[in-house]
Design a protein around this motif. Structure first.
Motif, PDB file in Angstrom:
ATOM      1  N   ALA A 182       2.466  17.937   7.219  1.00 41.00           N
ATOM      2  CA  ALA A 182       1.041  17.565   7.236  1.00 41.00           C
ATOM      3  C   ALA A 182       0.493  17.633   8.655  1.00 41.00           C
ATOM      4  O   ALA A 182      -0.612  18.136   8.895  1.00 41.00           O
ATOM      5  CB  ALA A 182       0.855  16.162   6.660  1.00 41.00           C
ATOM      6  N   VAL A 183       1.275  17.145   9.607  1.00 44.63           N
ATOM      7  CA  VAL A 183       0.857  17.206  11.017  1.00 44.63           C
ATOM      8  C   VAL A 183       0.703  18.660  11.445  1.00 44.63           C
ATOM      9  O   VAL A 183      -0.290  19.053  12.071  1.00 44.63           O
ATOM     10  CB  VAL A 183       1.874  16.470  11.914  1.00 44.63           C
ATOM     11  N   ALA A 184       1.677  19.484  11.088  1.00 44.68           N
ATOM     12  CA  ALA A 184       1.633  20.893  11.481  1.00 44.68           C
ATOM     13  C   ALA A 184       0.459  21.625  10.842  1.00 44.68           C
ATOM     14  O   ALA A 184      -0.132  22.533  11.449  1.00 44.68           O
ATOM     15  CB  ALA A 184       2.944  21.572  11.095  1.00 44.68           C
ATOM     16  N   ALA A 185       0.098  21.224   9.622  1.00 41.90           N
ATOM     17  CA  ALA A 185      -0.961  21.921   8.887  1.00 41.90           C
ATOM     18  C   ALA A 185      -2.303  21.837   9.593  1.00 41.90           C
ATOM     19  O   ALA A 185      -3.149  22.733   9.458  1.00 41.90           O
ATOM     20  CB  ALA A 185      -1.072  21.357   7.470  1.00 41.90           C
ATOM     21  N   LEU A 186      -2.524  20.775  10.356  1.00 39.70           N
ATOM     22  CA  LEU A 186      -3.822  20.629  11.005  1.00 39.70           C
ATOM     23  C   LEU A 186      -3.929  21.443  12.287  1.00 39.70           C
ATOM     24  O   LEU A 186      -5.038  21.732  12.745  1.00 39.70           O
ATOM     25  CB  LEU A 186      -4.119  19.146  11.281  1.00 39.70           C
ATOM     26  N   GLY A 187      -2.796  21.767  12.907  1.00 41.23           N
ATOM     27  CA  GLY A 187      -2.841  22.573  14.128  1.00 41.23           C
ATOM     28  C   GLY A 187      -3.654  21.933  15.233  1.00 41.23           C
ATOM     29  O   GLY A 187      -4.332  22.615  16.011  1.00 41.23           O
ATOM     30  N   ALA A 227       0.821  -1.208   0.000  1.00 43.27           N
ATOM     31  CA  ALA A 227       0.000   0.000   0.000  1.00 43.27           C
ATOM     32  C   ALA A 227       0.857   1.261   0.000  1.00 43.27           C
ATOM     33  O   ALA A 227       1.937   1.321   0.592  1.00 43.27           O
ATOM     34  CB  ALA A 227      -0.924   0.015   1.213  1.00 43.27           C
ATOM     35  N   CYS A 228       0.345   2.280  -0.671  1.00 48.67           N
ATOM     36  CA  CYS A 228       0.901   3.634  -0.635  1.00 48.67           C
ATOM     37  C   CYS A 228      -0.034   4.512   0.197  1.00 48.67           C
ATOM     38  O   CYS A 228      -1.118   4.081   0.602  1.00 48.67           O
ATOM     39  CB  CYS A 228       0.999   4.205  -2.045  1.00 48.67           C
ATOM     40  N   LEU A 229       0.379   5.742   0.422  1.00 45.37           N
ATOM     41  CA  LEU A 229      -0.548   6.741   0.947  1.00 45.37           C
ATOM     42  C   LEU A 229      -1.343   7.337  -0.212  1.00 45.37           C
ATOM     43  O   LEU A 229      -2.567   7.375  -0.196  1.00 45.37           O
ATOM     44  CB  LEU A 229       0.199   7.847   1.688  1.00 45.37           C
ATOM     45  N   TYR A 230      -0.631   7.752  -1.235  1.00 43.50           N
ATOM     46  CA  TYR A 230      -1.250   8.413  -2.389  1.00 43.50           C
ATOM     47  C   TYR A 230      -1.640   7.371  -3.439  1.00 43.50           C
ATOM     48  O   TYR A 230      -0.836   6.486  -3.766  1.00 43.50           O
ATOM     49  CB  TYR A 230      -0.263   9.412  -2.983  1.00 43.50           C
ATOM     50  N   LEU A 236      -5.300  12.639   7.451  1.00 43.40           N
ATOM     51  CA  LEU A 236      -5.424  13.068   8.851  1.00 43.40           C
ATOM     52  C   LEU A 236      -6.758  13.765   9.106  1.00 43.40           C
ATOM     53  O   LEU A 236      -7.401  13.553  10.149  1.00 43.40           O
ATOM     54  CB  LEU A 236      -4.267  13.997   9.218  1.00 43.40           C
ATOM     55  N   GLN A 237      -7.210  14.566   8.158  1.00 39.76           N
ATOM     56  CA  GLN A 237      -8.510  15.225   8.303  1.00 39.76           C
ATOM     57  C   GLN A 237      -9.637  14.199   8.350  1.00 39.76           C
ATOM     58  O   GLN A 237     -10.594  14.336   9.130  1.00 39.76           O
ATOM     59  CB  GLN A 237      -8.721  16.201   7.142  1.00 39.76           C
ATOM     60  N   ARG A 238      -9.530  13.179   7.519  1.00 43.67           N
ATOM     61  CA  ARG A 238     -10.563  12.150   7.496  1.00 43.67           C
ATOM     62  C   ARG A 238     -10.575  11.345   8.792  1.00 43.67           C
ATOM     63  O   ARG A 238     -11.648  11.009   9.320  1.00 43.67           O
ATOM     64  CB  ARG A 238     -10.349  11.231   6.287  1.00 43.67           C
ATOM     65  N   ILE A 239      -9.407  11.001   9.279  1.00 44.19           N
ATOM     66  CA  ILE A 239      -9.350  10.265  10.549  1.00 44.19           C
ATOM     67  C   ILE A 239      -9.953  11.098  11.674  1.00 44.19           C
ATOM     68  O   ILE A 239     -10.737  10.590  12.488  1.00 44.19           O
ATOM     69  CB  ILE A 239      -7.897   9.877  10.876  1.00 44.19           C
ATOM     70  N   ARG A 240      -9.603  12.389  11.704  1.00 43.84           N
ATOM     71  CA  ARG A 240     -10.154  13.242  12.756  1.00 43.84           C
ATOM     72  C   ARG A 240     -11.674  13.331  12.654  1.00 43.84           C
ATOM     73  O   ARG A 240     -12.384  13.302  13.668  1.00 43.84           O
ATOM     74  CB  ARG A 240      -9.526  14.637  12.686  1.00 43.84           C
ATOM     75  N   ALA A 241     -12.195  13.424  11.428  1.00 44.96           N
ATOM     76  CA  ALA A 241     -13.650  13.514  11.257  1.00 44.96           C
ATOM     77  C   ALA A 241     -14.338  12.234  11.720  1.00 44.96           C
ATOM     78  O   ALA A 241     -15.434  12.280  12.297  1.00 44.96           O
ATOM     79  CB  ALA A 241     -13.983  13.783   9.787  1.00 44.96           C
ATOM     80  N   LYS A 242     -13.706  11.089  11.485  1.00 41.24           N
ATOM     81  CA  LYS A 242     -14.318   9.818  11.863  1.00 41.24           C
ATOM     82  C   LYS A 242     -14.124   9.494  13.345  1.00 41.24           C
ATOM     83  O   LYS A 242     -14.969   8.861  13.969  1.00 41.24           O
ATOM     84  CB  LYS A 242     -13.745   8.683  11.009  1.00 41.24           C
ATOM     85  N   TYR A 243     -13.004   9.937  13.903  1.00 42.96           N
ATOM     86  CA  TYR A 243     -12.685   9.677  15.313  1.00 42.96           C
ATOM     87  C   TYR A 243     -12.394  11.013  16.011  1.00 42.96           C
ATOM     88  O   TYR A 243     -11.230  11.363  16.250  1.00 42.96           O
ATOM     89  CB  TYR A 243     -11.472   8.755  15.433  1.00 42.96           C
ATOM     90  N   PRO A 244     -13.410  11.783  16.342  1.00 41.92           N
ATOM     91  CA  PRO A 244     -13.186  13.139  16.876  1.00 41.92           C
ATOM     92  C   PRO A 244     -12.432  13.172  18.192  1.00 41.92           C
ATOM     93  O   PRO A 244     -11.846  14.218  18.533  1.00 41.92           O
ATOM     94  CB  PRO A 244     -14.609  13.697  17.017  1.00 41.92           C
ATOM     95  N   PHE A 251       2.332  13.729  -1.856  1.00 39.55           N
ATOM     96  CA  PHE A 251       2.337  12.985  -0.610  1.00 39.55           C
ATOM     97  C   PHE A 251       1.832  13.840   0.543  1.00 39.55           C
ATOM     98  O   PHE A 251       0.985  13.423   1.341  1.00 39.55           O
ATOM     99  CB  PHE A 251       3.756  12.472  -0.315  1.00 39.55           C
ATOM    100  N   GLN A 252       2.345  15.057   0.634  1.00 38.67           N
ATOM    101  CA  GLN A 252       1.948  15.925   1.752  1.00 38.67           C
ATOM    102  C   GLN A 252       0.461  16.245   1.697  1.00 38.67           C
ATOM    103  O   GLN A 252      -0.232  16.198   2.728  1.00 38.67           O
ATOM    104  CB  GLN A 252       2.770  17.211   1.721  1.00 38.67           C
ATOM    105  N   ALA A 253      -0.049  16.556   0.521  1.00 38.40           N
ATOM    106  CA  ALA A 253      -1.481  16.859   0.399  1.00 38.40           C
ATOM    107  C   ALA A 253      -2.333  15.650   0.767  1.00 38.40           C
ATOM    108  O   ALA A 253      -3.368  15.780   1.436  1.00 38.40           O
ATOM    109  CB  ALA A 253      -1.799  17.314  -1.024  1.00 38.40           C
ATOM    110  N   ALA A 254      -1.880  14.464   0.340  1.00 37.68           N
ATOM    111  CA  ALA A 254      -2.632  13.250   0.659  1.00 37.68           C
ATOM    112  C   ALA A 254      -2.607  12.961   2.157  1.00 37.68           C
ATOM    113  O   ALA A 254      -3.607  12.515   2.741  1.00 37.68           O
ATOM    114  CB  ALA A 254      -2.064  12.060  -0.112  1.00 37.68           C
ATOM    115  N   TYR A 255      -1.459  13.244   2.808  1.00 37.31           N
ATOM    116  CA  TYR A 255      -1.354  12.999   4.248  1.00 37.31           C
ATOM    117  C   TYR A 255      -2.296  13.941   5.013  1.00 37.31           C
ATOM    118  O   TYR A 255      -2.969  13.541   5.974  1.00 37.31           O
ATOM    119  CB  TYR A 255       0.087  13.181   4.720  1.00 37.31           C
ATOM    120  N   VAL A 256      -2.341  15.198   4.581  1.00 40.24           N
ATOM    121  CA  VAL A 256      -3.266  16.151   5.209  1.00 40.24           C
ATOM    122  C   VAL A 256      -4.699  15.655   5.087  1.00 40.24           C
ATOM    123  O   VAL A 256      -5.476  15.669   6.062  1.00 40.24           O
ATOM    124  CB  VAL A 256      -3.121  17.552   4.577  1.00 40.24           C
ATOM    125  N   THR A 257      -5.064  15.181   3.900  1.00 35.89           N
ATOM    126  CA  THR A 257      -6.425  14.680   3.689  1.00 35.89           C
ATOM    127  C   THR A 257      -6.715  13.480   4.577  1.00 35.89           C
ATOM    128  O   THR A 257      -7.787  13.386   5.193  1.00 35.89           O
ATOM    129  CB  THR A 257      -6.623  14.290   2.207  1.00 35.89           C
TER     130      THR A 257
END
Length: 640
Positions: free
Chosen positions: A593-598, A500-503, A564-572, A556-562
């Motif tokens: 990517a981690v920093a982008a979410l703050g 598996a890849c991320l992207y 992480l956003q999806r995981i947060r939405a599913k597991y608040p 890769f970075q854009a996909a990682y941000v996405t």
């Protein structure tokens, strides 16, 4: 009919139905339909030809001694039989004396349940071994009647009444159940449509003979009517008046039952149904909203008319908790103890496809099953060949390779008492493609499952072959994720697959950015229902493979941000850890990517110095057993 013939042909190829000539009195024990050891559930009558089930979902149960059992059938009939709480086996177009045990059972006491599907549905009794007898089994004291039309009947499902939501709810709650339902029926009688407002009170789905309600008292009645009335010109006022009268008449027959008026899945006569419930002013007559229960298309056999097997399972999952309190909390906790995949005493960890009630499937790594059980033996029911691991009473996992069918996990019987079983299947990797399907457990006669204590918290590990545990000695069970979960006493699962890849790269690398949202490995599998469980921690380890698939740093970075956003939405409420890959790929992009979410609960994990490629990996990429243990040593304290 073509569909039915095809079904019979398929099942006939899989099942060897034994039909024998009637045995002589000297060689066997004949069990008449009036035998007191037989328990009839639903609306049955005894006639000169035998016992006749009326309406859908009626069944007969009994215990019996000996090693074999046969059913007597007058003419060609289709029925289901379950022995010792095993799966309901289909017997197609059989007649005469039908053997249900071509392979003899172990000597002892066994249980049998029969339910008829179609044909000459007349039960003419049983034939047992010479000297054997029936044994009265204690049927549940409570009974639920499900009243309706083709949906309640289970039309277009694999097993009709046995696949329908009513049957499934009864099994989940450990109560008797029956379906007073038939295809095409309305609430209000109209030209070409029989009205349940009157037919419900009859013995049969056709005819005028009144049913004797003194035969049994329902504890709950679930009414699902109105889908067909609109097509027969029934007005709103006429429907409401008929529904109000039906509820009053049912209350008169069952003065102590709780009555549930089910919102039709097509949302027909919703206001009229609510008004009918309100008109009674009875606290034990309730309306059930079904908003959001099913998805058009995916959960239907014909677009939006009749639920498919998965749709019925979803209805049952929503309806059972609503009915449970009226049937007693202990009933829900006992959950019948059938050992079938639908047994609520069996707990599933990871992503399991529960679309088929007879076979639950997990395609991701590290999923497992836990159940308690009584007695001295336990066997697994497997479909195709598979490698699996099983642990009993917290002991070491035993590997079972290339097994299928009934897999005996206790060749040496256990001490009598309560035990706990845990089972996990080898994940798909490389050339290995085992059939990781859990078909339930078989226990001693009279034994049962029970709900074992399980952790409240769960950790999800998201990744590739490293997270799978590929090339370690027991794959997922020797991978760092499994080890961390065990060490912390938390439940765990690995949403990971080799390669598996991320992207989702242009050359076809499976992208976990999107596949994280799925029930299975394939993009066509259903979206995962994140309400099934909530992870307390999610650990992401991705990026090792992306380099080889020409994924750019920006992609890769854009996909990682996405992701992480999806995981947060599913597991608040989860803590999310983004691991630095052991090969140090896309490290800056992961940190960015981690920093982008703050988000203070999303953290980067530095893995510098955790393992040494020369000694802690098999091939400079995949950790060996010692390498996975070292990773677990470092990671576990970060989760705590």
């Amino acid at each position: 009919m073509p569909r039915l013939r095809a079904l019979f042909a398929t099942i006939g190829a899989a099942l060897a139905v034994s039909v024998t000539a009637p045995a002589t009195a000297a060689a066997a024990t004949d069990v008449p339909v009036t035998d007191p050891g037989l328990g009839y559930v639903g609306r049955w009558t005894t006639e000169s030809a035998g016992a006749v089930p009326h309406w859908a979902g009626a069944y007969v149960s009994t215990g019996f001694t000996g090693t074999t059992v046969k059913v007597k059938a007058r003419n060609a009939v289709n029925f289901y039989a379950s022995i010792d709480n095993g799966p309901d086996v289909f017997y197609a177009a059989v007649k005469g004396v039908v053997s249900l045990t071509p392979t003899a059972l172990p000597a002892g006491t066994h249980s049998l349940r029969l339910s008829y599907r179609s044909g000459d549905t007349i039960f003419q009794g049983l034939v047992l071994d010479s000297g054997a007898k029936t044994v009265t089994t204690a049927l549940p004291s409570k009974l639920v009647e499900f009243v309706g039309d083709s949906i309640t009947y289970g039309a277009l499902t694999n097993k009709l009444a046995l696949s329908a939501y009513g049957w499934q709810v009864g099994e989940k709650l450990g109560v008797r159940h029956t379906q007073i339902a038939r295809s095409g029926y309305c609430l209000v009688a109209a030209s070409g449509c029989v009205g349940q407002a009157t037919q419900f009170f009859r013995t049969d789905s056709t005819g005028d003979a009144a049913w004797d309600f003194a035969r049994y008292q329902a504890s709950a009645v679930v009414i699902n009517l109105g889908t067909n009335d609109a097509g027969h010109g029934v007005s709103g006022p006429a429907f409401q008046a008929a529904y109000t009268k039906l509820l009053r008449d049912v209350r008169a027959k069952y003065p102590n039952a709780t009555l549930f008026a089910f919102e039709t899945l097509k949302k027909r006569y919703v206001t009229e149904t609510k008004n009918a419930v309100a008109a009674l002013g009875d606290a034990k007559v309730r309306f059930i909203t079904t908003e959001g229960w099913l998805t058009t298309g995916a959960d239907y056999a014909d677009g939006d008319g009749h639920p498919n097997d998965a749709g019925h399972a979803k209805i049952a999952a929503r309806l059972a908790p609503i009915l449970a309190p009226t049937l007693g909390a202990a009933t829900l906790g006992a959950a019948a103890g059938t050992g079938l995949p639908t047994d609520t005493n069996i707990k599933y960890f990871g992503r399991w496809d529960t679309g088929s009630p007879s076979a639950y499937v997990s395609e991701w790594a590290g999923a497992y099953v836990v159940t308690g059980f009584t007695g001295t033996t336990v066997k697994l029911k497997q479909r195709g060949t598979v490698d699996l691991f099983a642990s009993i009473d917290g002991g070491a996992f035993t590997a079972y390779k290339n097994v299928s069918g009934t897999v005996n996990l206790t060749p040496r019987p256990l001490s009598p008492g309560n035990h706990v079983l845990r089972v996990s299947y080898r994940p798909v990797a490389g050339s290995y493609h085992g059939d990781a399907v859990f078909g339930g457990v078989t226990l001693d006669a009279g034994a049962t499952t029970f709900a074992a204590a399980v952790p409240a918290k769960l950790i999800e590990f998201v990744g590739d072959s490293i997270t799978v545990g590929q090339l370690s000695s027991a794959q997922a069970l020797t991978a760092y994720g499994w080890l961390v979960g065990e060490r912390l006493g938390q439940a765990h699962t690995q949403i990971a697959v080799g390669g598996a890849c991320l992207y989702p790269s242009a050359d076809g690398c499976l992208g976990m950015r999107d596949r994280f949202l799925k029930t299975g490995l394939d993009a066509a599998t259903p979206d995962w229902d994140f309400a099934r469980y909530q992870a307390s921690t999610v650990v992401v380890n991705l990026g090792t493979n992306d380099v080889g698939h020409h994924v750019t740093g920006a992609q890769f970075q854009a996909a990682y941000v996405t992701l992480l956003q999806r995981i947060r939405a599913k597991y608040p409420n989860a803590t999310i850890l983004a691991m630095e890959t052991f090969r140090k790929r896309f490290v800056t992009e992961t940190q960015n990517a981690v920093a982008a979410l703050g988000d203070a609960r999303i953290r980067f994990v530095n893995t510098e110095g955790w393992i040494t490629e020369a000694t802690d990996t098999v091939d400079n990429v995949h950790p060996n057993d010692a390498g996975h243990r070292k990773i677990a040593d470092r990671l576990a304290p970060l989760i705590g």
